[in-house]
Scaffold this motif. Sequence first.
Motif, PDB file in Angstrom:
ATOM      1  N   ASN A 175       0.850  -1.188   0.000  1.00  0.00           N
ATOM      2  CA  ASN A 175       0.000   0.000   0.000  1.00  0.00           C
ATOM      3  C   ASN A 175       0.890   1.244   0.000  1.00  0.00           C
ATOM      4  N   ALA A 214       0.188   4.234   0.729  1.00  0.00           N
ATOM      5  CA  ALA A 214      -0.074   5.071   1.898  1.00  0.00           C
ATOM      6  C   ALA A 214       0.692   4.574   3.119  1.00  0.00           C
ATOM      7  N   THR A 242      -7.803   5.566   6.215  1.00  0.00           N
ATOM      8  CA  THR A 242      -6.365   5.316   6.107  1.00  0.00           C
ATOM      9  C   THR A 242      -5.663   5.589   7.423  1.00  0.00           C
ATOM     10  N   ILE A 248      -8.385   3.557   0.560  1.00  0.00           N
ATOM     11  CA  ILE A 248      -7.360   3.520   1.615  1.00  0.00           C
ATOM     12  C   ILE A 248      -6.059   2.885   1.120  1.00  0.00           C
ATOM     13  N   ASN A 249      -5.953   2.717  -0.184  1.00  0.00           N
ATOM     14  CA  ASN A 249      -4.775   2.130  -0.814  1.00  0.00           C
ATOM     15  C   ASN A 249      -4.687   2.680  -2.229  1.00  0.00           C
ATOM     16  N   PRO A 266      -5.767   9.106   1.306  1.00  0.00           N
ATOM     17  CA  PRO A 266      -4.875   8.168   2.000  1.00  0.00           C
ATOM     18  C   PRO A 266      -3.539   8.772   2.420  1.00  0.00           C
TER      19      PRO A 266
END
Length: 285
Positions: free
Chosen positions: A105, A107, A176, A225-226, A253
């Motif tokens: 990811n 973030a 996130t 969130i990714n 994020p």
Amino acid sequence: MAKDVEGPEGFQSRDYEDPPPTPFFDAEELTKWSLYRAVIAEFVATLLFLYVTVLTVIGYKIQSDTTAGGVDCGGVGILGIAWAFGGMIFILVYCTAGISGGHINPAVTFGLFLARKVSLIRAVLYMVAQCLGAICGVGFVKAFQSAYYVRYGGGANSLADGYNTGTGLAAEIIGTFVLVYTVFSATDPKRNARDSHVPVLAPLPIGFAVFMVHLATIPITGTGINPARSFGAAVIFNESKPWDDHWIFWVGPFIGAAIAAFYHQFVLRASGSKSLGSFRSAANV
């Protein structure tokens, strides 16, 4: 770093010192196979993550489409989709944590970079590998489900009808934050020094955080969130709506990850005050 020391009443405890921060730019890393092995691990993990999760989303929409022979309550439902995302993160973090750290990811990588856990070179290479892996993973889904992929949205993230941009951005920031805060807490070396079981269990709360955030935000944004997950799906699906909203799934994020890094490092761990205190002590010598 930790070492066993004699505690009160003869009990063994573990002394702890914070590990030094990772250099901001470490060109020597480029000469080490361990870096490239970690980048490959991030690529493969993100590919597998997107393949399984987007395929789950498409399968659910096929089974619940009443106009195509499905039933209203068919398929795994939102709960099953959330489990697919959280379960895959649990599995893949467990498999890759000892090789790359199991970021999967951009973030997460960004938050760890801000906290000086990874260098700039490693962070950039990880993010590139994650985005390429996501594109390949969704590409496999389209190749295997070509009859349904475009009809059912390609698993692409976009803002749901009835929600404004501010709501979608806030959902991505908060979601996130929950994830990256969990990553920091689950992998905190100070907890490792105190509780030897923490590294073994770390993938579980991280995966569970992903699961819980998906339950809350699937109805709003489909849950990003990714950024790699959103980017890979947008590239392969390539329709205007996901691209129009795509900035939300990078800005949100990254803001959430930055807040989580600051909160954990400078509020909970008080790294900033420790650094300031060390600086003042050195100045008074």
